[in-house]
Enzyme design. Structure first.
Site, PDB file in Angstrom:
ATOM      1  N   TRP A 319       0.846  -1.075  -0.113  1.00 30.08           N
ATOM      2  CA  TRP A 319      -0.040  -0.177   0.074  1.00 30.08           C
ATOM      3  C   TRP A 319       0.856   1.380   0.092  1.00 30.08           C
ATOM      4  O   TRP A 319       0.487   2.369  -0.490  1.00 30.08           O
ATOM      5  CB  TRP A 319      -0.787  -0.080   1.274  1.00 30.08           C
ATOM      6  CG  TRP A 319      -1.823   1.252   1.462  1.00 30.08           C
ATOM      7  CD1 TRP A 319      -3.004   1.447   0.932  1.00 30.08           C
ATOM      8  CD2 TRP A 319      -1.408   2.597   2.288  1.00 30.08           C
ATOM      9  NE1 TRP A 319      -3.458   2.763   1.173  1.00 30.08           N
ATOM     10  CE2 TRP A 319      -2.465   3.223   2.329  1.00 30.08           C
ATOM     11  CE3 TRP A 319      -0.124   2.614   2.992  1.00 30.08           C
ATOM     12  CZ2 TRP A 319      -2.309   4.461   2.794  1.00 30.08           C
ATOM     13  CZ3 TRP A 319      -0.288   4.030   3.769  1.00 30.08           C
ATOM     14  CH2 TRP A 319      -1.245   4.998   3.742  1.00 30.08           C
ATOM     15  N   HIS A 320       2.064   1.166   0.570  1.00 30.26           N
ATOM     16  CA  HIS A 320       2.766   2.307   0.833  1.00 30.26           C
ATOM     17  C   HIS A 320       3.463   2.584  -0.577  1.00 30.26           C
ATOM     18  O   HIS A 320       4.025   3.850  -0.842  1.00 30.26           O
ATOM     19  CB  HIS A 320       4.107   2.129   1.785  1.00 30.26           C
ATOM     20  CG  HIS A 320       3.473   2.069   3.164  1.00 30.26           C
ATOM     21  ND1 HIS A 320       3.021   0.902   3.665  1.00 30.26           N
ATOM     22  CD2 HIS A 320       3.426   3.122   4.021  1.00 30.26           C
ATOM     23  CE1 HIS A 320       2.603   1.132   5.059  1.00 30.26           C
ATOM     24  NE2 HIS A 320       3.022   2.500   5.008  1.00 30.26           N
ATOM     25  N   GLY A 321       3.781   1.727  -1.490  1.00 28.07           N
ATOM     26  CA  GLY A 321       4.033   2.218  -2.843  1.00 28.07           C
ATOM     27  C   GLY A 321       4.506   0.905  -3.673  1.00 28.07           C
ATOM     28  O   GLY A 321       4.399  -0.232  -3.118  1.00 28.07           O
ATOM     29  N   PHE A 469       3.030   8.675  -0.602  1.00 27.85           N
ATOM     30  CA  PHE A 469       2.323   7.296  -0.624  1.00 27.85           C
ATOM     31  C   PHE A 469       0.782   7.626  -1.009  1.00 27.85           C
ATOM     32  O   PHE A 469      -0.095   6.864  -0.909  1.00 27.85           O
ATOM     33  CB  PHE A 469       2.149   6.485   0.699  1.00 27.85           C
ATOM     34  CG  PHE A 469       3.836   6.265   1.267  1.00 27.85           C
ATOM     35  CD1 PHE A 469       4.819   5.965   0.370  1.00 27.85           C
ATOM     36  CD2 PHE A 469       4.224   6.655   2.615  1.00 27.85           C
ATOM     37  CE1 PHE A 469       6.020   5.590   0.780  1.00 27.85           C
ATOM     38  CE2 PHE A 469       5.533   6.254   2.852  1.00 27.85           C
ATOM     39  CZ  PHE A 469       6.369   5.919   2.081  1.00 27.85           C
TER      40      PHE A 469
END
Lengths: 469, 372
Positions: A319-321, A469
């Protein structure tokens, strides 16, 4: 429009005055419009994306609510797929194309789409999913007011870097024009000043050291020892993100809205499970409520529980990248959570009374070290870079010179610990917001402003870490 | 849609009350600490702000009530190149006070002059050592050292004009922040004070008085630049006995002189010079003070200095000004030799003695023949 610029505070003052002058209905509409203005300051084109997300999720909510049984499930699935597609296209498209190209040995350059990542997309798509699932689970009726829904998605304090707002927390606050008393004002101002100190003084002090280390440059003509570079990033990411959250919560409170806590002194956690209860709480609870529980949580079987933990944390990492490094970071934390769970079970079997306060500081230190190790893949460019840093960690050369020249890097954790000891249970902060005399509250605010001015890193402009993000 | 005024007020009362109280307290602290001039006294004496304070203190000790006081303003070229003691010995009737500040510019001198007036000084003449035609491409209006020199000299009413006099957006934004939050402008100084308060106190109580006592007696530096063999075009034929450091400095200096200054900078600098020298001259006229502007010797090698083709902006601005006398461009050309400089910009002991004597004679002549 960054929280640490004069421009933002001019904008915020305007919002505060506009909101005070308008009744609840008009105020909410104005807040939506001003939130779009805030978003347009980054890139006005993405306002259309924000509007599309709001309209679609609003419609999905009604569609889910008007269906029953299998149809209801189909619609909520469609809503989730829509949000994931939106996120997938803007955030992961190139990642998948690169993977595809690597798999079939194709030149990736021709296939890549030059997609700009819209700021905050990870946050507002997750909020859209949360809304759809809450309506599906009948925890919330579909929201009737378009303005309310648009405000839920676009409300500017949480729009670009969270915290991820839950519909059940937010919509009940929209019924009446929120009151604003002295405690709210003090609380809001306290959080804003605290957040600014965390960001401008502490995070921005650590950021150049961490950046120099992770990009292989010297800092002030000295090579950054690996362990100091990693420590600097651990401090930077905490102060940066929790500082942002504090400012967001403070601003929201001054406008009459309450956001949930996102950080509860996570580096004082005595184990990894506790860490995830105190770090980025809005994301970890989202993952728990909408992913972990949906996968069966710990209800199916013990092995499945561990598998679910690994899946949730790996997806949480992604989800962060769009990078394998984030997946590794997530998987690493999933593994730590599994190991801790196993260890806890064995401890419980061996001796039910597992409270050993005397070793609590060692547990905190161990947890901090494990979490800090996890930040290496999170910040490094690639897997190779991560491994190189891990190999260089035992090398302590130049540490003494570096610490002597950059005394902030050891003074900041020490002072933070001292502050946490003094402010145990946030008693000083609570006293400032609720019980302190006006003179004391003002003196504290003035002191904070001078601390900001004296120690602010004004020669560096470092964006908030979570904006990417 | 619009709330009644009472509701608006009641909603804004708390945040406004708290914000206003905090702002007023901060302004009060700023007024007490910075705007009162207190902080400037405890600022690091070697900093830009400290240098301004030191010169104010020097003026306080050197100014004599019943004498013909002559204030000498300028940058490091004047600080190194002019001896108030030698000049006063040359012209015992006059009391020269050299308040030149290294790295300062005409804008600083104007504010400093105004501050001297507020400090109660009324000189008979103001002498300014000027670079008639700046050649190093410096953008004078946006000189980065200016805020450090000028902020302690500003008053609230100066802010709009002061900001308008800075042309670069970045610098204007930074100065605006400094004016709003003065602590930011002395951030590094404050940090070093907090880091070593005893060292600062020692410096203020022991070093500064010693420094102020030694300034009037400072003889200048003894070393000199090497004589070079240059041909008629100014091209180098031999380095003679130049050291490596000198070779490097001379090469940079020569390259700088040959590099054309962008027309926009030249034009902006001419405007800047006209504006600030005119302001200084107007101040002098208003206070019946004679203004004498002299050209600082440009460098140790006259042959490589650019040929003067047009009148300087200073001369253009002040040519008919009743309070001002602008000495000819070539007044000190004879000092532009290696033997009188210790580096490419500053006069050494011998050059300082000569300039001081010659300038004192010119000032005395100007004061005896021409009253404003």
């Amino acid at each position: 429009m960054l929280f640490d610029t004069f421009g933002y505070w001019g904008f915020f003052t305007l919002v505060l005055v506009v909101l005070a002058c308008l009744n609840n209905r008009a105020g909410k509409l104005a807040l939506v419009l001003l939130s779009y203005v805030f978003y347009a300051a980054w890139d006005w084109r993405f306002c259309f994306l924000l509007a599309l997300s709001s309209i679609a999720n609003y419609c999905f909510g009604h569609w889910i609510d008007s269906n029953e049984g299998a149809a209801r499930k189909r619609v909520v699935t469609l809503a989730i797929v829509f949000n994931l597609c939106l996120l997938g296209f803007f955030k992961y498209c190139n990642f998948f194309v690169q993977g595809f190209a690597a798999l079939f040995h194709l030149p990736a350059d021709h296939l890549l789409l030059n997609i700009v990542l819209p700021v905050g997309i990870s946050f507002f798509t997750f909020e859209g999913i949360a809304y759809a699932v809450d309506v599906y689970r009948r925890q919330l009726p579909a929201v009737q007011s378009k303005t309310d829904f648009a405000l839920f998605v676009a409300f500017f304090p949480h729009l670009v870097a969270g915290p991820i707002i839950r519909p059940l927390d937010f919509f009940p606050q929209l019924g009446n024009k929120p009151a604003l008393d002295s405690n709210d004002t003090r609380w809001g101002l306290r959080e804003i000043l605290k957040g600014l100190i965390k960001k401008i003084v502490l995070a921005n002090y650590c950021a150049p050291i961490a950046d120099a280390f992770f990009t292989g440059h010297a800092h002030g003509n000295l090579t950054v020892p690996a362990w100091i570079g990693v420590l600097a990033f651990s401090l930077q990411i905490y102060f940066d993100f929790s500082g942002y959250t504090d400012i967001a919560r403070g601003c929201a409170r001054l406008l009459g809205y309450r956001f949930p806590a996102n950080f509860e002194r996570p580096y004082l956690s005595a184990n990894i499970t506790e860490f995830w209860r105190r770090w980025h709480i809005s994301l970890s609870t989202w993952l728990r409520d909408y992913l972990y529980i949906s996968l069966g949580g710990n209800r199916i079987s013990v092995p499945r529980t561990y598998l679910n933990l690994l899946i949730v944390m790996t997806l949480g990492g992604l989800w962060h990248g769009a990078s394998w490094n984030f997946a590794i970071w997530g998987c690493y934390h999933g593994t730590l959570l599994c190991l801790h769970r196993l260890w806890q079970r064995s401890l419980r079997a061996a001796s039910p009374a597992s409270e050993h306060p005397w070793y609590w500081p060692f547990c905190v230190l161990a947890t901090f070290l494990l979490v800090s190790l996890g930040w290496i893949p999170f910040r490094a460019d690639s897997l190779g870079h991560t491994l190189a840093i891990l190999q260089s960690l035992p090398n302590l050369a130049h540490s003494r010179e570096f610490l002597a020249q950059n005394w902030g890097i050891w003074l900041i954790p020490l002072l933070s610990l001292l502050w946490c000891a003094l402010d145990r249970g946030r008693r000083i902060q609570q006293w400032l917001a609720e019980r302190a005399s006006l003179a004391n509250a003002i003196a504290a605010a003035v002191l904070a402003i001078y601390v900001l001015q004296i120690f602010a890193q004004i020669d560096v402009q470092i964006p908030f870490v979570y904006f990417q993000f | 849609m619009i709330e009644p005024v009472r509701t608006i007020i009641s909603r804004l009362r708390e945040p406004l009350r708290l914000a206003l109280a905090v702002v007023v307290c901060c302004m009060l602290v700023d007024a007490l600490v910075y705007r009162s001039g207190w902080y400037a006294k405890v600022a690091e004496p070697d900093s830009n702000m400290g240098a301004v304070t030191s010169m104010r203190m020097l003026a306080a000790t050197e100014y004599r009530q019943n004498a013909h006081n002559v204030l000498v303003l300028g940058d490091s070229r004047v600080a190194e190149g002019f001896s108030a003691l030698v000049a006063s010995q040359q012209q015992p009737r006059l009391n020269f006070i050299n308040v030149a500040i290294p790295g300062s510019m005409p804008r600083t001198w104007w504010y400093l002059l105004r501050q001297f007036e507020r400090d109660g000084y009324h000189p008979d003449a103001v002498v300014v050592g000027a670079v008639y035609a700046p050649r190093d491409g410096t953008d004078l209006a946006n000189w980065p050292l200016d805020p450090g020199h000028q902020l302690p000299l500003l008053q609230l009413s100066d802010y709009p004009d002061y900001l308008a006099s800075i042309h670069a957006d970045d610098m204007r934004r930074q100065v605006r922040e400094f004016l709003l939050l003065p602590t930011l402008s002395v951030q590094n100084d404050l940090r070093s004070l907090l880091q070593a308060p005893l060292q600062r106190i020692t410096k203020l109580l022991e070093y500064r008085p010693g420094y102020l006592a030694s300034v009037p007696l400072y003889p200048g530096r003894e070393e000199h630049m090497p004589a070079l063999y240059l041909n008629a075009d100014g091209a180098l034929q031999s380095w003679n006995d130049a050291t490596e450091a000198q070779k490097h400095a001379i090469s940079s200096h020569a390259a700088e002189l040959k590099t054309p200054v962008p027309a926009a900078i030249t034009s902006a600098n001419r405007n800047y010079q006209q504006t600030w020298y005119l302001k200084i001259a107007d101040w002098c006229l208003q206070h019946h003070v004679k203004l004498i502007v002299f050209p600082v010797p440009r460098g140790p090698y006259h042959a490589i200095q650019p040929v003067r083709t047009e009148p300087s902006a200073i001369r253009t601005a002040l040519v008919n000004h009743p309070a001002a006398q602008v000495l000819p461009d070539d007044t000190f050309d004879s000092l532009e030799t290696a033997g009188y400089f210790f580096d490419t910009l500053h006069l050494n002991h011998s050059g300082r003695e000569l300039l001081s004597q010659q300038l004192a004679t010119q000032v005395a002549a100007a004061l005896s023949t021409d009253a404003p």
